[in-house]
Structures are given as C-alpha cells and as structure tokens.
Design a protein around this motif. Sequence first.
Motif, PDB file in Angstrom:
ATOM      1  N   LEU A 197       0.707  -1.288  -0.021  1.00 44.24           N
ATOM      2  CA  LEU A 197       0.107   0.037  -0.062  1.00 44.24           C
ATOM      3  C   LEU A 197       0.948   1.198  -0.065  1.00 44.24           C
ATOM      4  CD1 LEU A 197      -2.907  -0.901   2.484  1.00 44.24           C
ATOM      5  CD2 LEU A 197      -2.842  -1.060  -0.149  1.00 44.24           C
ATOM      6  N   GLY A 198       2.007   1.160   0.728  1.00 41.40           N
ATOM      7  CA  GLY A 198       2.795   2.552   0.707  1.00 41.40           C
ATOM      8  C   GLY A 198       3.512   2.743  -0.707  1.00 41.40           C
ATOM      9  N   TYR A 199       3.669   1.850  -1.517  1.00 39.35           N
ATOM     10  CA  TYR A 199       4.261   2.101  -2.936  1.00 39.35           C
ATOM     11  C   TYR A 199       3.068   2.333  -3.771  1.00 39.35           C
ATOM     12  CZ  TYR A 199       6.691   1.281  -7.172  1.00 39.35           C
ATOM     13  OH  TYR A 199       7.226   1.533  -8.424  1.00 39.35           O
ATOM     14  N   VAL A 200       2.082   1.861  -3.596  1.00 40.85           N
ATOM     15  CA  VAL A 200       0.804   2.313  -4.432  1.00 40.85           C
ATOM     16  C   VAL A 200       0.494   3.618  -4.202  1.00 40.85           C
ATOM     17  CG1 VAL A 200      -1.732   1.942  -4.832  1.00 40.85           C
ATOM     18  CG2 VAL A 200      -0.109  -0.040  -4.598  1.00 40.85           C
ATOM     19  N   VAL A 201       0.599   4.318  -2.894  1.00 41.20           N
ATOM     20  CA  VAL A 201       0.112   5.361  -2.535  1.00 41.20           C
ATOM     21  C   VAL A 201       0.980   6.529  -3.112  1.00 41.20           C
ATOM     22  CG1 VAL A 201       0.263   7.204  -0.882  1.00 41.20           C
ATOM     23  CG2 VAL A 201      -1.004   4.889  -0.483  1.00 41.20           C
ATOM     24  N   VAL A 202       2.407   6.384  -3.427  1.00 40.52           N
ATOM     25  CA  VAL A 202       3.343   7.174  -3.836  1.00 40.52           C
ATOM     26  C   VAL A 202       3.479   7.059  -5.426  1.00 40.52           C
ATOM     27  CG1 VAL A 202       4.722   7.459  -1.544  1.00 40.52           C
ATOM     28  CG2 VAL A 202       5.195   5.818  -3.356  1.00 40.52           C
ATOM     29  N   THR A 203       2.862   6.083  -5.873  1.00 42.74           N
ATOM     30  CA  THR A 203       3.088   5.911  -7.345  1.00 42.74           C
ATOM     31  C   THR A 203       1.435   6.156  -8.062  1.00 42.74           C
ATOM     32  OG1 THR A 203       2.662   3.658  -7.174  1.00 42.74           O
ATOM     33  CG2 THR A 203       4.945   4.585  -7.360  1.00 42.74           C
ATOM     34  N   VAL A 204       0.741   5.094  -8.181  1.00 45.38           N
ATOM     35  CA  VAL A 204      -0.571   5.343  -8.731  1.00 45.38           C
ATOM     36  C   VAL A 204      -1.580   6.134  -7.961  1.00 45.38           C
ATOM     37  CG1 VAL A 204      -2.669   3.958  -9.313  1.00 45.38           C
ATOM     38  CG2 VAL A 204      -0.488   3.004  -9.508  1.00 45.38           C
ATOM     39  N   GLN A 206      -0.765   8.917  -6.353  1.00 47.97           N
ATOM     40  CA  GLN A 206       0.055  10.300  -5.986  1.00 47.97           C
ATOM     41  C   GLN A 206      -0.902  11.524  -6.407  1.00 47.97           C
ATOM     42  OE1 GLN A 206       3.502  10.759  -8.498  1.00 47.97           O
ATOM     43  NE2 GLN A 206       2.957   9.602  -9.910  1.00 47.97           N
ATOM     44  N   ASN A 207      -1.787  11.101  -7.626  1.00 48.87           N
ATOM     45  CA  ASN A 207      -2.657  12.039  -7.958  1.00 48.87           C
ATOM     46  C   ASN A 207      -4.164  11.857  -7.527  1.00 48.87           C
ATOM     47  OD1 ASN A 207      -0.616  13.333  -9.642  1.00 48.87           O
ATOM     48  ND2 ASN A 207      -0.877  11.689 -11.218  1.00 48.87           N
ATOM     49  N   VAL A 208      -4.255  10.941  -6.621  1.00 49.67           N
ATOM     50  CA  VAL A 208      -5.819  10.922  -5.947  1.00 49.67           C
ATOM     51  C   VAL A 208      -5.914  11.593  -4.932  1.00 49.67           C
ATOM     52  CG1 VAL A 208      -7.171   8.956  -5.102  1.00 49.67           C
ATOM     53  CG2 VAL A 208      -5.931   8.740  -7.142  1.00 49.67           C
ATOM     54  N   GLU A 209      -6.528  12.749  -4.788  1.00 48.70           N
ATOM     55  CA  GLU A 209      -6.382  13.542  -3.419  1.00 48.70           C
ATOM     56  C   GLU A 209      -6.749  12.933  -2.134  1.00 48.70           C
ATOM     57  OE1 GLU A 209      -8.412  17.770  -2.079  1.00 48.70           O
ATOM     58  OE2 GLU A 209      -8.641  17.289  -4.022  1.00 48.70           O
ATOM     59  N   ALA A 210      -7.732  11.836  -2.320  1.00 47.70           N
ATOM     60  CA  ALA A 210      -8.187  11.249  -1.103  1.00 47.70           C
ATOM     61  C   ALA A 210      -7.099  10.474  -0.387  1.00 47.70           C
ATOM     62  CB  ALA A 210      -9.430  10.275  -1.392  1.00 47.70           C
ATOM     63  N   VAL A 211      -6.031  10.019  -1.288  1.00 50.61           N
ATOM     64  CA  VAL A 211      -5.078   8.883  -0.533  1.00 50.61           C
ATOM     65  C   VAL A 211      -3.776   9.590  -0.713  1.00 50.61           C
ATOM     66  CG1 VAL A 211      -6.534   6.932  -0.869  1.00 50.61           C
ATOM     67  CG2 VAL A 211      -4.709   7.819  -2.671  1.00 50.61           C
ATOM     68  N   ALA A 212      -3.523  10.654  -1.321  1.00 51.24           N
ATOM     69  CA  ALA A 212      -2.050  11.319  -1.703  1.00 51.24           C
ATOM     70  C   ALA A 212      -1.610  11.574  -0.343  1.00 51.24           C
ATOM     71  CB  ALA A 212      -2.220  12.555  -2.484  1.00 51.24           C
ATOM     72  N   TRP A 213      -2.446  12.246   0.652  1.00 53.83           N
ATOM     73  CA  TRP A 213      -1.636  12.578   1.821  1.00 53.83           C
ATOM     74  C   TRP A 213      -1.067  11.498   2.729  1.00 53.83           C
ATOM     75  CZ3 TRP A 213      -3.356  10.386   6.348  1.00 53.83           C
ATOM     76  CH2 TRP A 213      -4.448   9.673   6.421  1.00 53.83           C
TER      77      TRP A 213
END
Length: 263
Positions: A197-204, A206-213
């Motif tokens: 999940l940590g890798y997905v958050v910073v790649t795919v 990164q442009n999704v505001e709900a999870v980018a933080w």
Amino acid sequence: MIAKSLRDFRRSLIWWAIGISAFMTMYLGIYPSIRENPDLYGAQALAKFPGALRDLMGGLQDMTSGAGYLQSVVYQLFVPMLFAVCAMLVANRALAQPEEAGTLELVVTLPVDRRRLLLERFAAFALGLLAVAVVTLLVTWALAESVALGVGADRLIAAHTGVYLVGLFFGSLTLAAGAASGRRAPSLALAGVWAVLGYVVVTVGQNVEAVAWLKWISPFHYYAAGRPLYQGLPVGDYLVLAGASAVLVLTAVLAFDRRDVGV
C-alpha cells in the motif's frame, strides 16, 4: 549473541545477495540494447504506455540514459521490494520464528537481559542486511562500468543507501510486530501490506487527493522523492527513514520486555 544470530542468518543472506546480484546482472546486461534503440524506448515511445502503468513504474520518463534506466527498471520498484522482502523474512527469524518454534523460551530463561537480547538480534539483522547491500552495490558498480552506464559511484551509493534504509524500515516493523505478538504470520502480513500500500500510494495514488496525503507514512516517499540517482544523497529524507526504524526498534524493545514469551 550477534555472532550467533549472524550464523543463523548467513545462509538466507547469502542466497538473497546472490539473487539480487543475479537480478542486477540480468537487467543491466540488456541496457546496451535499450540505449541503441531510442525509437523503441525513448520518451515518445514510453508516453504510449497506459498512465497507471507509467505511474507504477515511477513515470517511465526516460530509459535510454543510464540514470533513467536504473531509476525506471531497477531502483524504482524491484530492488527496494526485494530488499524489503529480504529484511522482513530475516527479521522474522530474529524473534517471532524462534518463539513459535519454542526455542526462544529457553533463551529468555537464561540470565540475559531481554532488551539486550532484542537489540543484539536487531544488530545482527541490520549488519546482515548491510552485507547484502554492500555485495549488491559492488556488483551493480562493476556492471555499470562494464556497460558504460554513465552513472557515478556516488549516485549508486546514494540509491543503494536508500534501498538499504527501506529494507531496514520494514525489517524493524516486522521485528516490532513480532515482539508484540510473538507470531510470524501477523508480523509478515503487517509489513507486507504496509509495503504494498505504501508503494501504491506514492505511485498510482499520487494524483488521487483522497489518498495522496498518505505518502507521509510511506517509506517509499522518503526513498524516492529525493531522486538520489539524479541529485545525490537526500540526507533529510534518509534521516527520516533511519529515525522511523529507530522508533520501531524502541517499540519492539518495550513490547518484548513487557510480554510473556510463549503466551
């Protein structure tokens, strides 16, 4: 205790060093053919890949330069994940595995301070992982020179320091979970889910505001944001990774010291 733990880990560490070195040899060996075919692997060609795939591979902006190829193919996903898995498995053998096997109960009945026991097991894990990092760095440097990659040793050291710290973080997380639970499966599951999940958050993501933080709690953000292959050692980001590992080790010490082993 450190020397004994290293002996216990040595076979696994040797195979991991061989496996990661083989991966490096395979992928760096094909770089000359990538460099000689810019029409197939240049920026315009890569732009045709689906956006989600480009995000997953760190953008896929450049594969024909040495630094771009290393970033996209080697250091973006595969090598940090290999180090993370290696670290999780070895750290699990440091505490949770012997506790499930019943051998740790014998150790803690001896006149050995629990905190010292855990810290020495961690030290053995950290030194073993460092040995894997040094061996694979030397292999990478030799291969980079042989294929004229054009990436300086300082940049390779910076990138490899990052993958070591990523591995150290996930190993420390696995150790802390094992110290708190005494079970292998939950420890690996927690670290594995955090890694994916940590890798997905910073790649795919990164442009999704709900999870980018969520990137702020992902070690991959601090590993990749400083672009070590391009800009050198990102001291601040790497200090965050090292500090987070230290906090996890402290958590492991406190959890192990207060829990009844075998319960």
